[in-house]
Design a protein around this motif. Structure first.
Motif, PDB file in Angstrom:
ATOM      1  N   ILE A   1     -17.645 136.327  35.207  1.00 15.15           N
ATOM      2  CA  ILE A   1     -17.722 136.692  36.627  1.00 15.15           C
ATOM      3  C   ILE A   1     -17.920 138.198  36.691  1.00 15.15           C
ATOM      4  CG2 ILE A   1     -16.495 136.649  38.823  1.00 15.15           C
ATOM      5  CD1 ILE A   1     -14.847 134.292  37.474  1.00 15.15           C
ATOM      6  N   PHE A   2     -18.976 138.613  37.400  1.00 12.34           N
ATOM      7  CA  PHE A   2     -19.413 140.003  37.341  1.00 12.34           C
ATOM      8  C   PHE A   2     -19.016 140.843  38.561  1.00 12.34           C
ATOM      9  CE2 PHE A   2     -22.154 137.530  34.628  1.00 12.34           C
ATOM     10  CZ  PHE A   2     -22.237 138.287  33.475  1.00 12.34           C
ATOM     11  N   SER A   3     -18.500 140.214  39.601  1.00 12.61           N
ATOM     12  CA  SER A   3     -18.193 140.990  40.804  1.00 12.61           C
ATOM     13  C   SER A   3     -17.106 140.314  41.628  1.00 12.61           C
ATOM     14  CB  SER A   3     -19.436 141.157  41.675  1.00 12.61           C
ATOM     15  OG  SER A   3     -19.823 139.902  42.223  1.00 12.61           O
ATOM     16  N   LEU A   4     -16.527 141.086  42.554  1.00 12.76           N
ATOM     17  CA  LEU A   4     -15.519 140.562  43.470  1.00 12.76           C
ATOM     18  C   LEU A   4     -16.122 139.488  44.360  1.00 12.76           C
ATOM     19  CD1 LEU A   4     -12.543 140.939  44.333  1.00 12.76           C
ATOM     20  CD2 LEU A   4     -13.354 142.582  46.039  1.00 12.76           C
ATOM     21  N   GLN A   5     -17.361 139.675  44.766  1.00 17.23           N
ATOM     22  CA  GLN A   5     -18.029 138.685  45.610  1.00 17.23           C
ATOM     23  C   GLN A   5     -18.152 137.349  44.893  1.00 17.23           C
ATOM     24  OE1 GLN A   5     -21.870 139.863  47.083  1.00 17.23           O
ATOM     25  NE2 GLN A   5     -22.348 137.830  47.865  1.00 17.23           N
ATOM     26  N   GLN A   6     -18.551 137.388  43.619  1.00 18.03           N
ATOM     27  CA  GLN A   6     -18.642 136.141  42.853  1.00 18.03           C
ATOM     28  C   GLN A   6     -17.268 135.489  42.700  1.00 18.03           C
ATOM     29  OE1 GLN A   6     -20.523 137.310  39.169  1.00 18.03           O
ATOM     30  NE2 GLN A   6     -22.597 137.043  40.000  1.00 18.03           N
TER      31      GLN A   6
ATOM     32  N   ARG B   1      -0.775 141.848  41.871  1.00 18.97           N
ATOM     33  CA  ARG B   1      -0.947 143.093  41.100  1.00 18.97           C
ATOM     34  C   ARG B   1      -2.345 143.147  40.511  1.00 18.97           C
ATOM     35  NH1 ARG B   1      -0.124 144.558  35.715  1.00 18.97           N
ATOM     36  NH2 ARG B   1       0.407 146.771  35.416  1.00 18.97           N
ATOM     37  N   ASN B   2      -2.788 142.043  39.907  1.00 22.38           N
ATOM     38  CA  ASN B   2      -4.139 141.994  39.348  1.00 22.38           C
ATOM     39  C   ASN B   2      -5.193 142.125  40.438  1.00 22.38           C
ATOM     40  OD1 ASN B   2      -3.060 141.677  36.826  1.00 22.38           O
ATOM     41  ND2 ASN B   2      -3.501 139.489  36.655  1.00 22.38           N
ATOM     42  N   LEU B   3      -4.965 141.434  41.576  1.00 25.36           N
ATOM     43  CA  LEU B   3      -5.942 141.472  42.669  1.00 25.36           C
ATOM     44  C   LEU B   3      -6.087 142.886  43.217  1.00 25.36           C
ATOM     45  CD1 LEU B   3      -7.826 140.125  44.700  1.00 25.36           C
ATOM     46  CD2 LEU B   3      -5.819 139.547  46.078  1.00 25.36           C
ATOM     47  N   LYS B   4      -4.965 143.565  43.426  1.00 23.95           N
ATOM     48  CA  LYS B   4      -5.032 144.936  43.945  1.00 23.95           C
ATOM     49  C   LYS B   4      -5.797 145.852  42.981  1.00 23.95           C
ATOM     50  CE  LYS B   4      -0.683 144.478  46.479  1.00 23.95           C
ATOM     51  NZ  LYS B   4       0.733 144.880  46.549  1.00 23.95           N
ATOM     52  N   GLN B   5      -5.578 145.642  41.686  1.00 23.72           N
ATOM     53  CA  GLN B   5      -6.289 146.462  40.702  1.00 23.72           C
ATOM     54  C   GLN B   5      -7.792 146.178  40.754  1.00 23.72           C
ATOM     55  OE1 GLN B   5      -4.253 145.536  37.016  1.00 23.72           O
ATOM     56  NE2 GLN B   5      -2.779 147.196  37.291  1.00 23.72           N
ATOM     57  N   ARG B   6      -8.185 144.935  40.990  1.00 23.09           N
ATOM     58  CA  ARG B   6      -9.615 144.611  41.145  1.00 23.09           C
ATOM     59  C   ARG B   6     -10.178 145.321  42.385  1.00 23.09           C
ATOM     60  NH1 ARG B   6     -11.342 142.448  36.378  1.00 23.09           N
ATOM     61  NH2 ARG B   6     -10.065 140.659  35.772  1.00 23.09           N
TER      62      ARG B   6
ATOM     63  N   ASN C   1     -10.799 148.907  41.824  1.00 19.94           N
ATOM     64  CA  ASN C   1     -11.656 149.187  40.658  1.00 19.94           C
ATOM     65  C   ASN C   1     -10.863 149.723  39.469  1.00 19.94           C
ATOM     66  OD1 ASN C   1     -14.123 148.439  41.931  1.00 19.94           O
ATOM     67  ND2 ASN C   1     -14.128 150.406  43.021  1.00 19.94           N
ATOM     68  N   GLN C   2      -9.604 149.328  39.393  1.00 23.46           N
ATOM     69  CA  GLN C   2      -8.773 149.723  38.259  1.00 23.46           C
ATOM     70  C   GLN C   2      -8.742 148.645  37.180  1.00 23.46           C
ATOM     71  OE1 GLN C   2      -5.008 150.435  40.170  1.00 23.46           O
ATOM     72  NE2 GLN C   2      -5.645 152.407  41.054  1.00 23.46           N
ATOM     73  N   ARG C   3      -9.294 147.495  37.505  1.00 17.43           N
ATOM     74  CA  ARG C   3      -9.368 146.369  36.574  1.00 17.43           C
ATOM     75  C   ARG C   3     -10.840 145.934  36.574  1.00 17.43           C
ATOM     76  NH1 ARG C   3      -5.352 142.932  34.590  1.00 17.43           N
ATOM     77  NH2 ARG C   3      -5.985 140.774  34.203  1.00 17.43           N
ATOM     78  N   PRO C   4     -11.592 146.393  35.595  1.00 17.44           N
ATOM     79  CA  PRO C   4     -13.050 146.249  35.672  1.00 17.44           C
ATOM     80  C   PRO C   4     -13.539 144.812  35.454  1.00 17.44           C
ATOM     81  CG  PRO C   4     -12.416 147.216  33.569  1.00 17.44           C
ATOM     82  CD  PRO C   4     -11.165 147.122  34.385  1.00 17.44           C
ATOM     83  N   PHE C   5     -14.697 144.539  36.038  1.00 21.49           N
ATOM     84  CA  PHE C   5     -15.429 143.315  35.763  1.00 21.49           C
ATOM     85  C   PHE C   5     -16.301 143.559  34.528  1.00 21.49           C
ATOM     86  CE2 PHE C   5     -14.285 142.726  40.191  1.00 21.49           C
ATOM     87  CZ  PHE C   5     -14.021 141.371  40.270  1.00 21.49           C
ATOM     88  N   PRO C   6     -16.769 142.520  33.822  1.00 24.47           N
ATOM     89  CA  PRO C   6     -16.644 141.102  34.183  1.00 24.47           C
ATOM     90  C   PRO C   6     -15.307 140.495  33.763  1.00 24.47           C
ATOM     91  CG  PRO C   6     -17.929 141.309  32.185  1.00 24.47           C
ATOM     92  CD  PRO C   6     -17.646 142.713  32.642  1.00 24.47           C
ATOM     93  N   ILE C   7     -14.975 139.383  34.404  1.00 23.70           N
ATOM     94  CA  ILE C   7     -13.874 138.527  33.969  1.00 23.70           C
ATOM     95  C   ILE C   7     -14.491 137.477  33.042  1.00 23.70           C
ATOM     96  CG2 ILE C   7     -12.110 136.883  34.698  1.00 23.70           C
ATOM     97  CD1 ILE C   7     -12.197 138.257  37.469  1.00 23.70           C
TER      98      ILE C   7
END
Length: 398
Positions: free
Chosen positions: A97-102, A27-32, A35-41
């Motif tokens: 963590i600022f992005s999905l790639q990171q 659920r969290n991954l899909k939101q990332r 773009n429904q769960r914003p960065f940074p982490i």
């Protein structure tokens, strides 16, 4: 055992928490991904208090060194802290963590994400996907991420080919397994109905939901349920049966009631039987599975009898039992040529038949042993996985 501290989190611990929270939690991954769960982490590293550091200097130094040596120093936030015995120390306080790639680099999941996005991208590039549907379709595919993950590249291509062929009302007057699909078998549609329905609902602007589901939108006939299903596949025979296009009889009735056709085609599974095309002077009896007790009927001895079942040890064993009752029965599409044509669609079969069937022909017995020895890509070819065009071409030769 050394004491495990709750402060001063080490990189392995943090990455384990991160994997569980941001990757395993779909659920969290899909939101990332949407773009429904914003960065940074941001993850606190639980900097020790002065007392905690003095109580376990060894862990404090291990904590400091582990983050000093961390492979991604740009993601670690450091602060100056004052400690009585240690004076002022620059300590790691937070992982950001600022992005999905990171995130995927940290977790070592880049390839997994790339595989998902490659599949989704290949779908969105199809000519039948209009620009106005791109965003919503991307969201739909992300919501079905678990299913997409299970698809092989071949299965993904089948899904694309399937979706491209589906059109409103194309099943009018047909049962699901008789849909005129090319290169994709209707069992694949049946097994992937929910995802297919969700995708088509986007591509056709909610028509599928408004129709009450994919099968209603296709206008497929509902499958009969229960007993043995009888389908005359010749107009003259149908007329002798009062014009009935399909009906059901019990085993007991079939044992006594002679069907008014020269050729009786017995099909193991109901959907495959309902998909049989026009055949002169013929009736299909389908959906009995292992129920072949009715085939001891005396009237069958004077008919041309054909049997079509799954190509596996179970199906060939049923064929053997049928031939014990009707020695002149002819097997349909239960041969090596059919296996070789569709072996990419084969699935595994658990061991269930341990003795050699006694009434198979030499070629059928060879096929039985080849399947058991896994000579082909797998050990079972279900009849529903054979394409409609192959079935039609085969039966036209009768």
């Amino acid at each position: 055992m050394p004491k495990i501290e709750k402060w001063g989190l080490l990189p392995n611990t943090v990455l384990g928490v991160l994997h569980k929270k941001e990757w395993e939690n779909r659920r969290n991954l899909k939101q990332r991904l949407l773009n429904q769960r914003p960065f940074p982490i941001e993850i606190s590293l639980k900097v020790p208090t002065d007392q905690q550091a003095r109580d376990n200097l060894g862990h404090f130094h291990a904590f400091f060194k582990a983050w000093t040596d961390f492979a991604y120093p740009e993601l670690v936030e450091w602060q100056e802290r004052q400690y009585r015995q240690l004076s002022e120390q620059r300590v790691p306080v937070k992982l950001r963590i600022f992005s999905l790639q990171q995130l995927t680099e940290l977790l070592g999941t880049e390839q997994q994400l790339e595989n998902w996005l490659d599949k989704i991208s290949s779908f969105l590039k199809q000519s039948f996907v209009h620009d106005r549907h791109q965003h919503r379709l991307f969201q739909t595919l992300i919501h079905h991420l678990e299913q997409i993950e299970r698809y092989s590249q071949q299965e993904w291509q089948w899904l694309i080919q399937l979706i491209e062929q589906l059109k409103p009302n194309m099943g009018a007057g047909l049962y699901l397994r008789a849909l005129p699909l090319s290169a994709v078998n209707t069992k694949f549609l049946e097994q992937n109905l929910l995802l297919t329905e969700a995708i088509c609902n986007v591509l056709y602007d909610d028509e599928i939901v408004l129709a009450g589901g994919l099968l209603a939108w296709l206008d497929c006939l509902d499958s009969p349920k229960g007993w043995l299903t009888i389908k005359p596949v010749c107009p003259n025979v149908q007329e002798k049966l009062g014009g009935l296009p399909v009906f059901q009889l019990s085993t007991e009735v079939l044992d006594q009631f002679e069907l008014p056709a020269e050729r009786i085609i017995v099909v193991e599974n109901i959907q495959s039987g309902l998909a049989c095309p026009y055949l002169e002077n013929s009736i299909v009896v389908c959906g009995g599975g292992k129920n072949i007790t009715w085939m001891k009927a005396k009237w069958l001895q004077y008919k041309q009898v054909f049997y079509w079942g799954d190509i596996d040890s179970e199906g060939l064993n049923i064929l053997s039992m049928v031939r014990q009752k009707i020695p002149h029965v002819i097997a349909l599409m239960m041969d090596e040529a059919t296996v070789l044509q569709f072996q990419n669609h084969m699935v595994d079969e658990p061991d269930s038949i341990f003795s050699e069937p006694q009434y198979l022909t030499a070629d059928e017995l060879k096929l039985f042993h080849d399947l058991r020895a896994q000579t082909f890509k797998n050990r079972r070819l279900e009849q529903e996985r054979i394409s409609v065009d192959w079935v039609h071409r085969y039966l036209e030769l009768l």
